[in-house]
Design an enzyme around this catalytic site. Structure first.
Site, PDB file in Angstrom:
ATOM      1  N   THR A 301       0.797  -1.054  -0.101  1.00 38.67           N
ATOM      2  CA  THR A 301      -0.131  -0.059  -0.089  1.00 38.67           C
ATOM      3  C   THR A 301       0.824   1.259   0.013  1.00 38.67           C
ATOM      4  O   THR A 301       1.926   1.203   0.450  1.00 38.67           O
ATOM      5  CB  THR A 301      -0.872  -0.059   1.190  1.00 38.67           C
ATOM      6  OG1 THR A 301      -0.102   0.282   2.316  1.00 38.67           O
ATOM      7  CG2 THR A 301      -1.575  -1.459   1.503  1.00 38.67           C
ATOM      8  N   ASP A 302       0.350   2.040  -0.448  1.00 35.58           N
ATOM      9  CA  ASP A 302       0.922   3.733  -0.237  1.00 35.58           C
ATOM     10  C   ASP A 302       0.935   3.773   1.221  1.00 35.58           C
ATOM     11  O   ASP A 302       0.137   3.312   2.045  1.00 35.58           O
ATOM     12  CB  ASP A 302       0.065   4.892  -0.934  1.00 35.58           C
ATOM     13  CG  ASP A 302       1.179   5.783  -1.326  1.00 35.58           C
ATOM     14  OD1 ASP A 302       2.300   6.128  -0.894  1.00 35.58           O
ATOM     15  OD2 ASP A 302       0.663   6.450  -2.447  1.00 35.58           O
TER      16      ASP A 302
END
Length: 585
Positions: A301-302
């Site tokens: 994920t970011d």
């Protein structure tokens, strides 16, 4: 030697053997990608420091079994290599001796936003990716990525949190400079070339793994506001071009990208999607990425989807869990794992994963799946055989003279002449703004008053609306047109003397008033001497505009966020360049 340390055995066998020896907390630690900093003397940072929160290095590596560390520090090569080796010694002292995998945001360009890049720390300086879009040359991108690989591997960085394969379709979007532009076919080709340059023909001990972002395309931000903040949580598709944005990633995936990062944004009105942040949507990750594209690499994920961040001023930066704000941390982890995510970027709370397994909400086999992908990447990169780096080699490699020269050449070549003619005559009396007078004095006689000048040179940035609070103040957002006082100053200057205006184009600019300048030039992150070389004819601006420059803010506001180019009556279209005059003798 443990069997999993034998490089002669197949990677899948080594992964299976190692997973069988690991405890649940050790597996859970592999699912977190923690940001870490480095002290000025190359030591570990154990308390939060600087404008952004970082993890306590010793605690997360030794006690929480985290092995993926994102380096948030511009440390000189020798100290960085020393720090890296100390991290590996700390990891080697663990029960199973699992090494660390160090990652980094880009370190080779002019971007000063610590949330999206890292100051060079001595790396060679190149234009922003948008400048490579201006050159439109896969060979140059592949060569640049090869330099990144050499400098990164020298200091122990083995995972690049780049390239960005996003289409720069929304003129106001602040991440435009990190893209290759707005031409879908060109962005696709250059993204693939970047992956090839970083990784080589296959992942191995000399590779830097590429994490392509931001799947499935982060460009169509509503109103151009960025999804790091609640004001920009929505991605919209007024033109119905979701599939076009997604398709641009396909060549980079087929080039063998080791990892993918989804963006924060939540898509609005896209059939079949849940209207939550991309990483939370099973159809986006397990469906479109893994099922449709056949991607079986690492999905991270970011940064900052799980926990709120407390900033040094005491304020809170909310987690970017758009569409999932109502979920607690454990339920966010659960939803992300169900979507097909392997790692949680910018986080270090493996106890949450352990709790979900122990409570029966997540089967341990699901943790094995993601931990296995992390281990497989480490094995392929040769980290179990030799995680250490040669500190002398690091010093000799990072910022090497030939790398620096190639970067300076790319800065010059990538510039775009929008209008007017160059070069200026050597030795003239020059009035300069935004330029180091000591550098400019090597090209012309510098004067303090416009009235005494034969010509003027002004370097400016792309206009933006400053935001008052951190971390949003790091991002250049909002309007693209010049403020009235700045516009009047530049027009008065151009009326008084032939004036060259050089714009650092980090996103589209609305500057129709400047087309009457003697020359209007764009750079994508260039040193003063690079700009002056082009202005005075020692080098030629070869670039073509990789994005469109709109003619007005009204045209920007009426433009669909998902359409690459196509504003009404653009000032300069994608691909524009003016003919450069012959060099003066």
């Amino acid at each position: 030697m443990f069997p999993y340390q034998d490089p002669g055995r197949p990677v899948a066998t080594r992964v299976r053997d190692l997973l069988g020896r690991m405890t649940l907390p050790e597996k859970a630690g592999l699912l977190f990608h923690a940001p870490v900093a480095v002290t000025p003397d190359g030591g570990f940072v154990e308390e939060p420091a600087g404008p952004l929160p970082t993890a306590p290095t010793t605690e997360v590596v030794r006690d929480e079994h985290v092995r993926c560390l994102s380096l948030m520090a511009p440390v000189p090569a020798g100290l960085l290599a020393r720090w890296h080796n100390e991290v590996q010694r700390l990891a080697a002292g663990s029960r199973l001796g699992i090494p660390a995998l160090v990652s980094s945001d880009p370190r080779h360009s002019a971007n000063e936003n610590p949330l999206t890049s890292v100051p060079s720390g001595g790396c060679s300086r190149w234009p922003e990716p948008l400048g490579f879009g201006a050159l439109a040359d896969e060979a140059v991108v592949r060569a640049f990525a090869g330099v990144v690989r050499a400098e990164y591997t020298a200091v122990g960085i083995r995972l690049a949190l780049h390239p960005m394969a996003d289409l720069a379709s929304e003129p106001r979007w602040c991440r435009t400079s990190g893209t290759f532009g707005a031409d879908p076919a060109l962005v696709a080709r250059l993204s693939a070339a970047y992956v090839e340059g970083l990784q080589g023909s296959e992942l191995g001990p000399d590779s830097v793994a590429a994490m392509v972002k931001h799947w499935p395309g982060a460009g169509p931000q509503a109103g151009g506001e960025d999804a790091h903040f609640a004001s920009g949580k929505d991605q919209i598709y007024p033109d119905g071009r979701y599939e076009e944005h997604r398709a641009v990633f396909r060549p980079a995936l087929r080039a063998g990208a080791a990892a993918v990062m989804p963006y924060y944004g939540r898509p609005v009105g896209v059939p079949g999607l849940a209207g939550v942040g991309f990483a939370f949507d099973r159809e986006v990750i397990a469906g479109q990425l893994r099922r449709d594209e056949g991607f079986d690499g690492l999905v991270c994920t970011d940064f900052g989807l799980l926990t709120d961040a407390r900033l040094p001023d005491g304020s809170v930066w909310p987690a970017r869990a758009w569409g999932a704000e109502h979920l607690d941390v454990a339920d966010r982890v659960l939803r992300l794992l169900d979507a097909g995510v392997d790692q949680f970027g910018g986080e270090w709370c493996p106890d949450v994963v352990v709790g979900l397994v122990e409570s029966g909400r997540v089967p341990e086999a699901r943790i094995d799946e993601s931990a296995g992908r992390v281990l497989a990447l480490m094995f392929r990169l040769g980290l179990f055989e030799n995680p250490y780096v040669d500190e002398d080699h690091a010093v000799a490699t990072v910022g090497r003279a030939d790398f620096a020269a190639a970067g300076a050449d790319a800065q010059r070549r990538s510039m775009v002449l929008f209008a007017g003619t160059l070069p200026l005559a050597p030795g003239i009396r020059l009035y300069a703004e935004g330029v180091d007078p000591g550098v400019a004095g090597r090209y012309a006689s510098i004067v303090d008053k416009v009235a005494d000048a034969d010509a003027a040179l002004v370097r400016i940035g792309t206009p933006y609306e400053p935001r008052s609070r951190l971390p949003e103040a790091f991002f250049h957002q909002g309007r693209l047109d010049l403020r009235e006082e700045h516009r009047e100053h530049l027009l008065a200057l151009a009326a008084a003397v032939p004036t060259v205006v050089a714009v650092f184009l980090d996103r589209a600019a609305v500057i129709p008033e400047l087309t009457g300048a003697a020359a209007l030039l764009a750079d994508f992150g260039a040193a003063d001497d690079a700009v002056l070389d082009v202005v005075f004819g020692h080098a030629t601006a070869e670039g073509r505009l990789p994005i469109e420059l709109p003619s007005s803010m009204a045209a920007v506001e009426a433009h669909p966020e998902d359409r690459p180019g196509g504003t009404a009556d653009p000032l300069f279209p994608i691909g524009h360049t003016a003919r450069v005059a012959e060099r003066q003798a």
